[in-house]
Write an enzyme that holds these catalytic residues in place. Structure first.
Site, PDB file in Angstrom:
ATOM      1  N   HIS A  55       0.836  -1.199   0.000  1.00 35.86           N
ATOM      2  CA  HIS A  55       0.000   0.000   0.000  1.00 35.86           C
ATOM      3  C   HIS A  55       0.868   1.243   0.000  1.00 35.86           C
ATOM      4  O   HIS A  55       0.624   2.180  -0.741  1.00 35.86           O
ATOM      5  CB  HIS A  55      -0.939   0.014   1.203  1.00 35.86           C
ATOM      6  CG  HIS A  55      -1.852   1.209   1.217  1.00 35.86           C
ATOM      7  ND1 HIS A  55      -2.882   1.362   2.096  1.00 35.86           N
ATOM      8  CD2 HIS A  55      -1.891   2.332   0.442  1.00 35.86           C
ATOM      9  CE1 HIS A  55      -3.518   2.505   1.879  1.00 35.86           C
ATOM     10  NE2 HIS A  55      -2.917   3.125   0.873  1.00 35.86           N
ATOM     11  N   GLU A 110       0.980   7.970  -3.916  1.00 37.34           N
ATOM     12  CA  GLU A 110       1.890   7.584  -2.839  1.00 37.34           C
ATOM     13  C   GLU A 110       3.204   8.363  -2.907  1.00 37.34           C
ATOM     14  O   GLU A 110       3.741   8.784  -1.874  1.00 37.34           O
ATOM     15  CB  GLU A 110       2.158   6.079  -2.887  1.00 37.34           C
ATOM     16  CG  GLU A 110       0.960   5.234  -2.529  1.00 37.34           C
ATOM     17  CD  GLU A 110       0.452   5.504  -1.113  1.00 37.34           C
ATOM     18  OE1 GLU A 110       1.280   5.527  -0.175  1.00 37.34           O
ATOM     19  OE2 GLU A 110      -0.764   5.722  -0.954  1.00 37.34           O
ATOM     20  N   HIS A 112       3.612  10.941   0.074  1.00 36.41           N
ATOM     21  CA  HIS A 112       4.541  10.389   1.063  1.00 36.41           C
ATOM     22  C   HIS A 112       6.001  10.387   0.597  1.00 36.41           C
ATOM     23  O   HIS A 112       6.896  10.743   1.358  1.00 36.41           O
ATOM     24  CB  HIS A 112       4.118   8.964   1.422  1.00 36.41           C
ATOM     25  CG  HIS A 112       2.736   8.867   1.981  1.00 36.41           C
ATOM     26  ND1 HIS A 112       2.390   9.371   3.220  1.00 36.41           N
ATOM     27  CD2 HIS A 112       1.596   8.335   1.461  1.00 36.41           C
ATOM     28  CE1 HIS A 112       1.108   9.146   3.447  1.00 36.41           C
ATOM     29  NE2 HIS A 112       0.599   8.522   2.396  1.00 36.41           N
TER      30      HIS A 112
END
Length: 226
Positions: free
Chosen positions: A62, A116, A120
């Protein structure tokens, strides 16, 4: 006056760059999060298989998420570093296998990877550029073979197991206690959804978690088939 205004503008740009750099450097550890596809797909929300093919019955990545020791996290640290798929072209086949998107409509995963990286990954780019970020996550998945760890303890998809036994199996295999995130199936039963492991700031080795997330679960949970 013009020179003075230009000087102010330049200094503001430099300050913004400095703040972005500081934000990208200041974190304490990563959560490496893997997701069980069976638990994503049997809720009340629909799932769609990726355009290449249905994923294997295995945990999928994930994300690799920078966090602080107090449980908070930085995000979207550098809007000037958008996701560039050409930078990970050599990883694409492995990404599709190990980091698939189950979101609808069916897609090739790039929107997921872009999210992502931009949310992040840009917060860790002082140590990991885009290619290194995704490569590190792929290597961590091989290092932390969750499905094998569970199977070795007799925990296989299709059954129900104690939360304690699942944590114990993963701790025995990897050396560190994970955090288990549960969701609910379409009948409202708690099930194994995501597994969090903690990783050092170089994204190269597992560490003891400084802090765990919070969320509801139960002492006995389902591990659905996929």
């Amino acid at each position: 006056m013009v020179k003075f205004q230009c000087s102010i503008a330049i200094n503001l740009v430099l300050l913004q760059c400095l703040l972005a750099l500081v934000a990208s450097q200041r974190f304490d550890f990563f959560y490496f999060v893997q997701q069980w596809p069976g638990s994503y797909c049997n809720t009340k929300q629909p799932c769609c298989y990726p355009t290449p093919a249905k994923p294997a019955a295995d945990f999928g990545i994930h994300g690799l998420k920078p966090y602080y020791n107090n449980g908070s996290y930085p995000s979207n640290c550098d809007p000037n570093s958008p996701f560039n798929p050409s930078k990970i072209s050599d990883l694409e086949s492995s990404m599709q296998k190990n980091w698939p998107s189950l979101a609808c409509p069916s897609n090739n995963g790039q929107a997921f990877w872009s999210h992502e990286w931009e949310k992040h990954g840009t917060c860790s780019k002082s140590v990991l550029d885009e290619h290194a970020y995704f490569k590190a996550a792929l290597e961590l998945k091989q290092k932390a073979n969750l499905l094998q760890a569970l199977k070795s303890a007799g925990i296989t998809p299709g059954g129900s197991y104690s939360l304690k036994s699942i944590k114990h199996a993963i701790t025995e295999a990897g050396g560190y206690t994970p955090w288990i995130e549960c969701n609910k199936d379409s009948s409202g039963n708690y099930q194994l959804y995501q597994i969090y492991l903690c990783v050092d700031t170089s994204a190269s080795k597992l560490i003891k978690c400084p802090v765990f997330p919070k969320g509801p679960c139960s002492s006995e949970i389902k591990f659905p088939s996929f």
